[in-house]
Design a protein around this motif. Structure first.
Motif, mmCIF file in Angstrom:
data_model
loop_
_atom_site.group_PDB
_atom_site.id
_atom_site.type_symbol
_atom_site.label_atom_id
_atom_site.label_comp_id
_atom_site.label_asym_id
_atom_site.label_seq_id
_atom_site.Cartn_x
_atom_site.Cartn_y
_atom_site.Cartn_z
ATOM 1 N N GLU A 1 13.321 36.644 10.104
ATOM 2 C CA GLU A 1 13.650 37.754 10.825
ATOM 3 C C GLU A 1 14.782 38.689 9.769
ATOM 4 O O GLU A 1 14.573 39.802 10.036
ATOM 5 C CB GLU A 1 14.188 37.343 12.084
ATOM 6 C CG GLU A 1 15.695 36.964 12.241
ATOM 7 C CD GLU A 1 15.612 35.515 11.934
ATOM 8 O OE1 GLU A 1 16.486 35.043 11.155
ATOM 9 O OE2 GLU A 1 14.622 34.590 12.457
ATOM 10 N N GLU A 2 15.606 37.805 9.366
ATOM 11 C CA GLU A 2 16.440 38.656 8.451
ATOM 12 C C GLU A 2 16.117 39.432 7.362
ATOM 13 O O GLU A 2 16.230 40.427 6.860
ATOM 14 C CB GLU A 2 17.715 37.717 8.077
ATOM 15 C CG GLU A 2 17.590 36.852 6.952
ATOM 16 C CD GLU A 2 17.132 35.524 7.415
ATOM 17 O OE1 GLU A 2 16.183 35.361 8.516
ATOM 18 O OE2 GLU A 2 17.699 34.420 7.165
ATOM 19 N N ILE A 3 14.848 38.769 6.793
ATOM 20 C CA ILE A 3 14.431 39.361 5.590
ATOM 21 C C ILE A 3 13.474 40.524 5.825
ATOM 22 O O ILE A 3 13.482 41.638 5.273
ATOM 23 C CB ILE A 3 13.365 38.148 4.983
ATOM 24 C CG1 ILE A 3 14.069 36.801 4.632
ATOM 25 C CG2 ILE A 3 12.692 38.808 3.463
ATOM 26 C CD1 ILE A 3 13.214 35.855 3.886
ATOM 27 N N ASP A 4 12.903 40.526 7.097
ATOM 28 C CA ASP A 4 12.226 41.487 7.550
ATOM 29 C C ASP A 4 13.037 42.800 8.031
ATOM 30 O O ASP A 4 12.648 43.877 7.775
ATOM 31 C CB ASP A 4 11.476 41.147 8.980
ATOM 32 C CG ASP A 4 10.625 42.306 9.580
ATOM 33 O OD1 ASP A 4 9.520 42.814 9.145
ATOM 34 O OD2 ASP A 4 10.995 42.750 10.653
ATOM 35 N N LEU A 5 14.293 42.571 8.398
ATOM 36 C CA LEU A 5 15.190 43.440 8.636
ATOM 37 C C LEU A 5 15.773 44.267 7.195
ATOM 38 O O LEU A 5 15.676 45.470 7.476
ATOM 39 C CB LEU A 5 16.320 42.932 9.587
ATOM 40 C CG LEU A 5 17.722 43.806 9.517
ATOM 41 C CD1 LEU A 5 17.336 45.043 10.595
ATOM 42 C CD2 LEU A 5 18.927 43.239 10.485
ATOM 43 N N CYS A 6 16.083 43.399 6.456
ATOM 44 C CA CYS A 6 16.278 43.793 4.834
ATOM 45 C C CYS A 6 15.598 44.870 4.548
ATOM 46 O O CYS A 6 15.823 45.632 3.839
ATOM 47 C CB CYS A 6 16.899 42.701 4.128
ATOM 48 S SG CYS A 6 18.567 41.926 5.041
#
Length: 349
Positions: A209-214
């Motif tokens: 989820e953090e990769i998607d956000l970034c």
């Protein structure tokens, strides 16, 4: 700058007892960076252990001014828990949030380099410290090492970690630089950037989820950076150990979801055709080594992405085959490079 260090907890009483006092001492009061007002917020995700009771007795009931508790009625996952926490009325006035796993040990002065970068570079929307392993303290930690990258097939890797090969930290990756993604284990994000990006995609529940956000932050014009002068130690696998088929399932399913959300449909179709065979080889490798549950997790990840998850995903607007800068996105295949022996970041990019 008003900063909230937000720890999402689920049945992590043991980690809170071990690490929360250090987070408070190194982040608030005299431990806060100069000119920074920091507060520690523990958002409990419906824990059934003694987490809430201990927090109330140790901090809330005695009126500790630096600690707040938000208690949710159930486990909303990493994504839903943080979205609810950062949308809470008590947190909307903060300028930045530092999402911190409960199994992270911080060090004195860890916030100062991160806060200084945010003050000096207003285009930086998210940043991370250097992650070292809690049990092997001279080595990088798997979940983020010294900054995250991704190849054109969607495989994430780090400065200091390629797949399962983790390097010893010898200062080789101590430069502050732009990266593709910053780890969710210790993620500093501007409140403005968080709100404009819409927070985390809740369908992911946890992992990627953090990769998607970034990725969304890059598209909106924000930079994502790593600040290795800030060092923390991560236990890893606190809520979901690496040996869990559930973790394998979420990683494979959510990786496909991330690509589907952030690539054009034509580009995704090309990438998926390749990934179908590569992931199939990974499942076969699990079978050959007797890890049948892991092989099944890969298959279920693909199946559930197509049959259960895909239709509910919000796709980002994306034109053509354009990708982020080669400086943060590797245009080759990290899997092929790894197969042929290039297993250190310094030999990859």
């Amino acid at each position: 700058m008003r900063l909230a260090v937000v720890i999402l907890n689920w049945n992590g009483e043991a980690f809170l007892r071990r690490f929360l006092p250090g987070v408070i001492a190194c982040s608030t009061g005299e431990g806060a960076p100069e000119g920074c007002e920091a507060t520690v917020v523990v958002a409990d995700n419906g824990s059934t252990d003694g987490s809430v009771r201990w927090l109330e007795e140790a901090y809330v009931s005695v009126g500790n001014p630096w600690v707040r508790l938000l208690a949710f009625d159930k486990n909303y996952g990493f994504t839903g828990g943080y979205n609810r926490a950062l949308a809470h009325e008590s947190l909307v006035a903060f300028d930045a949030y530092l999402l911190l796993n409960s199994d992270v040990e911080v060090t004195p002065g860890w916030l100062e380099p991160l806060a200084a970068l945010f003050e000096a570079e207003p285009t930086v929307g998210a940043a991370m410290p250097k992650l070292r392993a809690y049990d092997r303290r001279e080595y990088f930690e798997y979940a983020g090492a010294s900054g995250g990258f991704i190849d054109r097939l969607g495989y994430p890797f780090c400065r200091g970690r390629i797949f399962d090969t983790v390097e010893q930290d010898e200062g080789q990756y101590d430069t502050v630089r732009d990266v593709f993604w910053a780890t969710g284990a210790a993620l500093l994000v501007r409140a403005e950037a968080w709100r404009r990006a819409g927070g985390l995609e809740e369908a992911f529940f946890a992992h990627m989820e953090e990769i998607d956000l970034c990725w969304r932050l890059h598209r909106m014009g924000w930079h994502v950076a790593v600040v290795p002068q800030s060092v923390v130690y991560h236990v890893g696998g606190g809520a979901l150990p690496a040996s869990s088929p559930r973790k394998i399932y979420l990683n494979f399913r959510n990786n496909l979801a991330m690509l589907y959300r952030n690539l054009s449909l034509g580009h995704f179709a090309v990438i998926y055709f390749i990934r179908f065979w590569l992931d199939g080889c990974q499942a076969a490798a699990y079978l050959c080594t007797g890890r049948c549950a892991f092989a099944g997790a890969v298959v279920r990840g693909h199946r559930d992405f197509w049959c259960r998850m895909r239709r509910g995903l919000r796709r980002e607007r994306w034109n053509g085959f354009a990708l982020p800068s080669p400086r943060v996105m590797y245009r080759g295949s990290v899997a092929l490079r790894y197969l042929f022996g290039r297993r250190r970041f310094g030999k990859m990019m």
